[in-house]
Design a protein around this motif. Structure first.
Motif, mmCIF file in Angstrom:
data_model
loop_
_atom_site.group_PDB
_atom_site.id
_atom_site.type_symbol
_atom_site.label_atom_id
_atom_site.label_comp_id
_atom_site.label_asym_id
_atom_site.label_seq_id
_atom_site.Cartn_x
_atom_site.Cartn_y
_atom_site.Cartn_z
ATOM 1 N N PHE A 1 -0.003 2.814 8.778
ATOM 2 C CA PHE A 1 -1.000 3.874 8.958
ATOM 3 C C PHE A 1 -0.725 4.696 10.203
ATOM 4 C CE2 PHE A 1 -3.467 1.315 5.942
ATOM 5 C CZ PHE A 1 -3.826 2.322 5.050
ATOM 6 N N GLN A 2 -0.135 4.065 11.208
ATOM 7 C CA GLN A 2 0.255 4.829 12.382
ATOM 8 C C GLN A 2 1.343 5.837 12.004
ATOM 9 O OE1 GLN A 2 1.833 2.477 15.578
ATOM 10 N NE2 GLN A 2 1.955 4.173 17.002
ATOM 11 N N LEU B 1 0.821 -1.200 0.000
ATOM 12 C CA LEU B 1 0.000 0.000 0.000
ATOM 13 C C LEU B 1 0.858 1.254 0.000
ATOM 14 C CD1 LEU B 1 -3.011 0.680 0.077
ATOM 15 C CD2 LEU B 1 -2.874 0.789 2.561
ATOM 16 N N TRP B 2 1.967 1.250 0.741
ATOM 17 C CA TRP B 2 2.808 2.434 0.792
ATOM 18 C C TRP B 2 3.535 2.681 -0.524
ATOM 19 C CZ3 TRP B 2 2.705 -1.449 4.456
ATOM 20 C CH2 TRP B 2 3.615 -2.489 4.335
ATOM 21 N N PHE C 1 -0.612 -8.116 8.369
ATOM 22 C CA PHE C 1 -1.662 -7.285 8.971
ATOM 23 C C PHE C 1 -1.022 -6.233 9.874
ATOM 24 C CE2 PHE C 1 -4.726 -6.505 12.432
ATOM 25 C CZ PHE C 1 -5.821 -6.058 11.698
ATOM 26 N N ASP C 2 -0.029 -6.656 10.669
ATOM 27 C CA ASP C 2 0.601 -5.737 11.611
ATOM 28 C C ASP C 2 1.407 -4.667 10.892
ATOM 29 O OD1 ASP C 2 -0.480 -7.016 13.781
ATOM 30 O OD2 ASP C 2 1.222 -8.391 14.022
ATOM 31 N N SER C 3 2.123 -5.054 9.806
ATOM 32 C CA SER C 3 2.949 -4.063 9.107
ATOM 33 C C SER C 3 2.085 -2.982 8.470
ATOM 34 C CB SER C 3 3.809 -4.741 8.041
ATOM 35 O OG SER C 3 2.995 -5.326 7.034
ATOM 36 N N GLY D 1 8.071 -6.010 2.540
ATOM 37 C CA GLY D 1 6.732 -6.035 3.131
ATOM 38 C C GLY D 1 6.680 -5.429 4.506
ATOM 39 N N THR D 2 7.668 -4.520 4.792
ATOM 40 C CA THR D 2 7.679 -3.852 6.092
ATOM 41 C C THR D 2 7.368 -2.376 5.918
ATOM 42 O OG1 THR D 2 10.049 -3.422 5.871
ATOM 43 C CG2 THR D 2 9.373 -5.440 7.026
#
Length: 947
Positions: free
Chosen positions: A227-228, A153-154, A220-222, A177-178
């Motif tokens: 977004f944070q 997404l980023w 999911f966590d990454s 993927g991080t």
């Protein structure tokens, strides 16, 4: 001002007008706009703002975006969170078109004022990244131009903002993927600024991940970490802004992962977010109107229509909700024109509670179909109201039940709208059909109650809101109140509790009633009920000798009676204005016959016939009442398993059916029929005179008697001049100078060409009044030879109708009176003068008969006495002619007995001796009859013996 139909004032957009719209076009897709493939109304910024009503929430957001992009403050992160159809995506599109600057701000409707409010003189063009969570998949990669591959997404955001440069900045994070760090994101946003990141349906993307599992798009966590970091980075760049839409409910979030993602995102966004105000119900008016109508009409015309509605509601304040009395409601009518505010209230307050019903989007989709159908059908309503909804149309019906549970389609077809529906059948009645009262009321009930469920404590829509949804100015409110009663009586799926009504997919007790109604026996149940209720309608105080309801002709007495007899014909003998009807045939059968014998006293009968056109309705209503009565009885006895609410409903229906039955009985038996005879070529010919009795009169029997008096079918007071005409026409002609008075009375009871008198007292009064003068006729109590007994002419007297009384032709009476005067001069012991020119004289047939002595008077004028000897006892015997014994005995009573009874202290005893002989003896039948009669008359002795 006339109440013009909305079709003459407003004009829908072409796609609505011609039905070329697609429902999907109402669902704005921001990714299509970013790609340049969206419909013109969304793709073109100028058209988009021309059809967009800038709500209060959108205005505040656009002001903040303009300030942010200009570096003058504004919120860095905005979370758009509301239910489906709340305007999230539409708001993002407004931000997209404002930031992209593809069209000058001056050409965008409403935007120049916003920029002035934001204090921004020149709005810079911003770089924009658009993310559609539904279009992305965690395991797929996106190939950009030059073969660049994007998986996270980023990386997608970086590429949309800075192209290859941005993708290069996050390449390592994308491949691993991080999440990139905050500082890297700040650097990225700074290079792209001014910039806008728009993320729609973010939770839809994140809920596709599984915990602990790695995808090409990361874990999911990454993604949550990204977004944070992104929200924190936005705060650090003064001319960068992030807008993300989040669902409002668990249902929209979708499953466990969706809810987990939503909970996590809300925590991160809460640190820096600005609360966005969703679309309000009042603002929805203008949103829908802008989107659906090219021109809503001139302000003056719109206000004129709204004013007529507002005034109508105030004139009938007790019939409509309280809010309609305020000036604010007038403004709502103006702002929502040509759609009535009640439609919006029901859709936004009731239908929006349904799962998957999207507020603004759902309303737009629904109303577009409704408006197209109404336009095509040439709808003439002043406003598009709940009662206007064309639910008979398949498209409108399908859209109406799309969000409802299964089972609503047959309910709408049978009980709401459609050519074969019950409301359509009710509207076939002229009173309702002119305004489609039943269909409009049923549609309003459907819109206001279909979203409710059995779990709700209070169900249904109030009567005042039903009227609000279907009555227009100039229409009679009572018509719609009446039709609601009809609907409650006939609909199987309509429920009622006090003043609330609602439709449901489960049948009410009416289905049970319909079944029972079919099994009602006409002979054993229905007819006895109707007979009892018709009898009840008459009461007891009347001038009739009897009221005979559904009585066989053999059971109707053939007598003179104390008054005429009213015969109520059975339902099968209905009257109509056609040339032939069943009432005349049934009435003539009763008129002419009493059992096997011909009827003599035909002029004593009056008939009340049912209306042929109402009889079937009456029978139907009678069966309905009997069915409801049996249901109530069975529930109370425990034979029918129903709860207390159903018992109350059944009792209300029973009572309502009984009330309707009573009214229908009055509407049915309304034709008063009198038989008359006219002479045609010397022979009597039977005719019928008919008049209707008002069914609304408070007292039925009084109304009948008034009609009989008005039509002169029943004579309550008879003038002597009319009696003289009857005598001259039928009796005293061709040299006949006298006629039996009882015969004339009896003939008025027999013959239909003579007047119909209430009773013999009317006849006696006419005689008494007629003998007060010498203008009409004379009267005598009897006649002996050529002498009249109890002769009256010129001075009234009390009239007794015995067999010897006679009426005397005027000239003959005058001649006889003159004869009496001459005899009076010749005979000092004759009848004494009664005063004036009138005479009431009893003349003796022989000089030896005693004269009448005034009560208490001296007897010396008529008899001589022996001086000094007091006579204390009188005994007399007389033999009477058995042929005229009745008349002779009356003379004895007047001339002898009355002389004693008029004296004080005189005891009188009268005995009668009867002796009869027959040479060959009396037969046993006669002997038995004579003995029985003597016993009844209390004879002291009565014996038959042998000579």
């Amino acid at each position: 001002m006339s109440l013009k139909p909305w079709t003459e004032i407003a004009r829908p957009h072409k796609d609505v007008l011609h039905g070329t719209f697609k429902q999907s076009e109402f669902a704005a897709d921001i990714s299509q706009v970013a790609k340049g493939t969206a419909p013109e109304e969304y793709q073109n910024a100028e058209k988009f703002f021309s059809r967009t009503y800038i709500t209060e929430g959108m205005r505040l957001l656009l002001v903040s975006v303009a300030q942010r992009l200009a570096g003058n403050g504004g919120d860095p992160v905005v979370q758009l969170q509301t239910a489906f159809g709340g305007g999230k995506t539409h708001t993002m599109l407004a931000v997209y078109h404002l930031a992209s600057r593809q069209v000058p701000a001056s050409d965008l409707q409403g935007i120049p004022d916003l920029l002035d409010e934001a204090g921004v003189q020149s709005l810079p063009t911003a770089k924009i990244a658009v993310i559609d969570g539904i279009a992305l998949a965690p395991s797929q990669e996106s190939v950009k131009k030059d073969g660049q591959k994007v998986t996270t997404l980023w990386a997608e955001i970086a590429w949309q903002l800075l192209g290859d440069e941005g993708l290069e900045m996050v390449r390592a994070s994308d491949e691993q993927g991080t999440s990139p760090g905050k500082d890297l994101l700040v650097d990225l946003l700074t290079r792209a600024a001014p910039c806008v990141v728009l993320i729609d349906e973010l939770v839809a993307f994140l809920r596709q991940f599984e915990l602990g599992k790695s995808y090409r798009a990361g874990t999911f966590d990454s993604n949550l970490t990204f977004f944070q970091a992104l929200t924190e980075a936005m705060k650090a760049v003064p001319n960068a802004i992030l807008l993300a839409s989040l669902p409002e409910s668990e249902l929209e979030a979708g499953g466990h992962m969706g809810q987990l993602a939503l909970n996590s995102l809300e925590k991160y966004f809460a640190r820096v977010e600005s609360v966005w105000k969703p679309v309000g119900s009042s603002e929805a008016f203008e949103i829908v109107r802008r989107r659906l109508f090219e021109d809503a009409g001139a302000r003056a015309e719109v206000e004129g229509i709204a004013r007529q509605f507002s005034d109508f509601y105030r004139q009938h304040a007790d019939k409509f909700p309280v809010e309609t009395q305020s000036n604010e409601y007038f403004e709502r009518l103006c702002s929502s024109y040509p759609i009535h505010p009640e439609i919006f209230d029901r859709l936004y307050e009731d239908w929006s509670t349904l799962d998957k019903f999207q507020r603004t989007r759902g309303v737009l989709q629904y109303m577009a179909i409704v408006i197209h159908r109404l336009w095509e059908s040439g709808n003439r309503d002043a406003l598009i109201m709940p009662g206007s909804l064309p639910l008979a149309d398949a498209n409108v019906r399908n859209k109406s039940i799309h969000y409802l549970p299964q089972g609503w389609e047959p309910v709408i077809e049978k009980e709401v709208d459609g050519p074969r529906s019950v409301p359509a059948d009710i509207d076939s009645h002229t009173l309702f059909g002119s305004v489609q009262a039943a269909r409009r009321a049923a549609r309003t009930i459907f819109l206001g109650s279909a979203p409710s469920t059995q779990d709700q404590m209070i169900r249904g829509i109030q009567t005042e809101r039903i009227l609000l949804g279907c009555v227009q100015p100039g229409q009679t409110i009572g018509v719609f109140e009446d039709v609601l009663k009809r609907l409650r009586d006939r609909l199987h799926y309509l429920y009622a509790d006090q003043d609330r009504l609602w439709l449901d997919t489960k049948p009410n007790l009416r289905r049970e009633m319909e079944t029972r109604k079919q099994n009602i026996s006409t002979r054993d149940e229905l007819m006895p009920l109707l007979k009892e209720r018709v009898n009840r309608a008459f009461g007891k105080n009347h001038h009739f000798a009897g009221i005979h309801v559904f009585t066989e002709h053999g059971d109707i007495p053939d007598d003179y009676g104390s008054g005429p007899r009213l015969v109520v014909l059975r339902p099968g003998a209905g009257f109509s204005r056609s040339e032939s009807n069943q009432a005349y045939g049934e009435a003539e059968k009763i008129l002419r016959n009493r059992g096997d014998q011909p009827r003599q006293k035909q002029n004593r009968l009056i008939f009340l016939a049912p209306d042929f056109d109402v009889v079937n309705r009456l029978k139907e209503q009678g069966r309905i009442y009997l069915a409801w009565r049996s249901i109530v009885s069975d529930i109370e006895d425990g034979n029918l398993n129903q709860d207390l609410s159903h018992l109350k409903q059944a009792k209300r229906n029973r009572d309502g059916a009984e009330q309707s039955l009573a009214q229908l009985i009055r509407e049915t038996w309304k034709w008063l029929i009198a038989p008359v005879e006219d002479f045609v070529k010397g022979r009597p010919e039977l005719n019928w005179e008919v008049v209707s009795v008002p069914p609304t009169a408070p007292n039925l029997i009084q109304s009948i008697e008034e009609k009989l008096r008005e039509e002169e079918w029943l004579v309550y007071e008879w003038s002597p001049i009319h009696l003289r005409k009857v005598l001259n026409d039928w009796y005293l002609k061709n040299g006949v100078t006298e006629v039996s008075a009882p015969k004339v009375w009896r003939d008025t009871c027999h013959y239909l060409y003579l007047p119909r008198l209430v009773n013999d007292q009317v006849f006696k009064n006419a005689i008494s009044q007629g003998t007060e003068t010498e203008d009409y006729f004379g009267f005598a109590a009897g006649k002996e030879g050529d002498r009249y007994l109890g002769f009256s002419f010129g001075k009234g007297s009390i009239v007794a109708l015995d067999e010897s009384s006679v009426l005397i032709e005027r000239e003959a009476a005058a001649s006889y009176a003159e004869k009496l005067r001459q005899e009076q001069d010749q005979h000092s012991l004759g009848a004494h003068e009664s005063g004036g020119s009138g005479y009431t004289v009893d003349l003796p047939t022989q000089k030896t008969e005693p004269v009448r002595v005034p009560p208490g008077g001296d007897t010396s004028a008529g008899q001589s006495t022996v001086a000094g000897i007091a006579k204390t006892h009188f005994y007399g015997t007389a033999e009477l002619d058995p042929v005229k014994a009745k008349m002779d005995f009356a003379t004895i009573m007047d001339e002898v007995v009355q002389q004693f009874t008029a004296q004080l202290g005189v005891d009188v005893t009268i005995s009668v001796e009867i002796e009869a002989k027959k040479r060959d003896g009396f037969d046993e039948s006669l002997q038995r009859t004579i003995k029985e009669n003597c016993n009844v008359l209390k004879f002291t002795t009565s014996e038959f013996d042998e000579d």
